[in-house]
Design a protein around this motif. Structure first.
Motif, short mmCIF file in Angstrom:
data_model
loop_
_atom_site.label_atom_id
_atom_site.label_comp_id
_atom_site.label_asym_id
_atom_site.label_seq_id
_atom_site.Cartn_x
_atom_site.Cartn_y
_atom_site.Cartn_z
N CYS A 192 -12.19 5.00 2.94
CA CYS A 192 -11.77 4.76 4.32
C CYS A 192 -12.64 5.58 5.28
O CYS A 192 -13.24 6.57 4.88
CB CYS A 192 -10.32 5.19 4.51
SG CYS A 192 -9.15 4.47 3.36
N GLY A 193 -12.61 5.19 6.52
CA GLY A 193 -13.34 5.93 7.55
C GLY A 193 -12.86 7.36 7.70
O GLY A 193 -13.61 8.24 8.11
N CYS A 194 -11.60 7.61 7.35
CA CYS A 194 -11.02 8.96 7.47
C CYS A 194 -11.38 9.84 6.27
O CYS A 194 -11.03 11.01 6.24
CB CYS A 194 -9.52 8.86 7.62
SG CYS A 194 -8.69 8.15 6.19
N GLY A 195 -12.02 9.26 5.25
CA GLY A 195 -12.40 10.04 4.07
C GLY A 195 -11.56 9.76 2.84
O GLY A 195 -11.91 10.19 1.74
N GLY A 196 -10.43 9.09 3.01
CA GLY A 196 -9.58 8.75 1.87
C GLY A 196 -10.19 7.65 1.03
O GLY A 196 -11.23 7.09 1.37
N SER B 74 0.84 -1.20 0.00
CA SER B 74 0.00 0.00 0.00
C SER B 74 0.87 1.24 0.00
O SER B 74 1.89 1.30 0.70
CB SER B 74 -0.91 0.03 1.23
OG SER B 74 -1.82 -1.04 1.19
N ALA B 75 0.47 2.22 -0.80
CA ALA B 75 1.14 3.51 -0.87
C ALA B 75 0.26 4.55 -0.18
O ALA B 75 -0.88 4.78 -0.60
CB ALA B 75 1.39 3.91 -2.32
N ASN B 76 0.77 5.15 0.88
CA ASN B 76 0.02 6.14 1.65
C ASN B 76 0.15 7.51 1.00
O ASN B 76 1.19 8.17 1.11
CB ASN B 76 0.54 6.17 3.09
CG ASN B 76 -0.21 7.16 3.95
OD1 ASN B 76 -1.09 7.87 3.49
ND2 ASN B 76 0.14 7.21 5.21
N LEU B 77 -0.91 7.94 0.34
CA LEU B 77 -0.95 9.24 -0.32
C LEU B 77 -1.94 10.15 0.41
O LEU B 77 -2.67 10.93 -0.21
CB LEU B 77 -1.34 9.06 -1.79
CG LEU B 77 -0.43 8.10 -2.56
CD1 LEU B 77 -1.01 7.82 -3.95
CD2 LEU B 77 0.98 8.63 -2.65
N THR C 15 -5.54 7.36 -1.40
CA THR C 15 -5.48 8.77 -1.78
C THR C 15 -6.25 9.65 -0.79
O THR C 15 -7.20 9.21 -0.16
CB THR C 15 -6.02 8.98 -3.20
OG1 THR C 15 -7.34 8.44 -3.30
CG2 THR C 15 -5.12 8.30 -4.22
N HIS C 16 -5.82 10.88 -0.70
CA HIS C 16 -6.39 11.84 0.25
C HIS C 16 -7.83 12.18 -0.13
O HIS C 16 -8.13 12.44 -1.29
CB HIS C 16 -5.54 13.12 0.29
CG HIS C 16 -5.70 13.86 1.56
ND1 HIS C 16 -6.82 14.58 1.86
CD2 HIS C 16 -4.87 13.95 2.63
CE1 HIS C 16 -6.69 15.11 3.06
NE2 HIS C 16 -5.51 14.74 3.55
N GLY C 17 -8.68 12.21 0.87
CA GLY C 17 -10.10 12.49 0.66
C GLY C 17 -10.39 13.90 0.15
O GLY C 17 -11.43 14.13 -0.47
N ASP C 18 -9.48 14.85 0.39
CA ASP C 18 -9.71 16.22 -0.06
C ASP C 18 -9.86 16.34 -1.57
O ASP C 18 -10.40 17.32 -2.07
CB ASP C 18 -8.56 17.14 0.38
CG ASP C 18 -8.64 17.53 1.84
OD1 ASP C 18 -9.53 17.01 2.56
OD2 ASP C 18 -7.80 18.35 2.28
#
Length: 117
Positions: free
Chosen positions: A105-109, A33-36, A69-72
């Motif tokens: 994801c739960g965090c929005g990503g 997994s790549a954390n972006l 990927t970032h949820g933003d």
């Protein structure tokens, strides 16, 4: 700052020479997994796309990479899938690529799984 200005600020061309650590420094001969989702990823959609491309390039044939990927930036189909298609033309050095959306994801990503076959 208006939301339009904030979006424009997040979409500037990325300069990876600035204090941004590479997403990986080796070829992964396993699935990984790549954390972006780091704060600097929230600030630059171009950085997310560039490091997603790097993650795919560093994934050995027969494996997959989960691009988180970032949820933003919203759903990755709105910016990442076309970039992967354009960046690799569906291939990486004669290797076929395919991808699928996994989940939010739960965090929005968002998680997109890219298969290097």
């Amino acid at each position: 700052m208006s939301s339009d200005t904030a979006t424009e600020d997040r979409n500037h061309d990325v300069d990876l020479a600035d204090d941004v650590e590479p997403i990986t420094d080796r070829v992964h001969d396993n699935s990984w997994s790549a954390n972006l989702e780091q704060p600097h990823h929230a600030e630059s959609r171009d950085l997310v796309v560039e490091q997603a491309r790097q993650a795919v390039e560093h994934t050995a044939e027969g494996n997959h990479v989960n691009l988180v990927t970032h949820g933003d930036h919203g759903h990755p189909e709105t910016y990442l899938y076309d970039a992967l298609s354009e960046g690799f033309g569906g291939q990486l050095s004669g290797t076929d690529l395919s991808w699928e959306y996994v989940e939010q994801c739960g965090c929005g990503g968002h998680v997109t799984r890219v298969y290097v076959e």
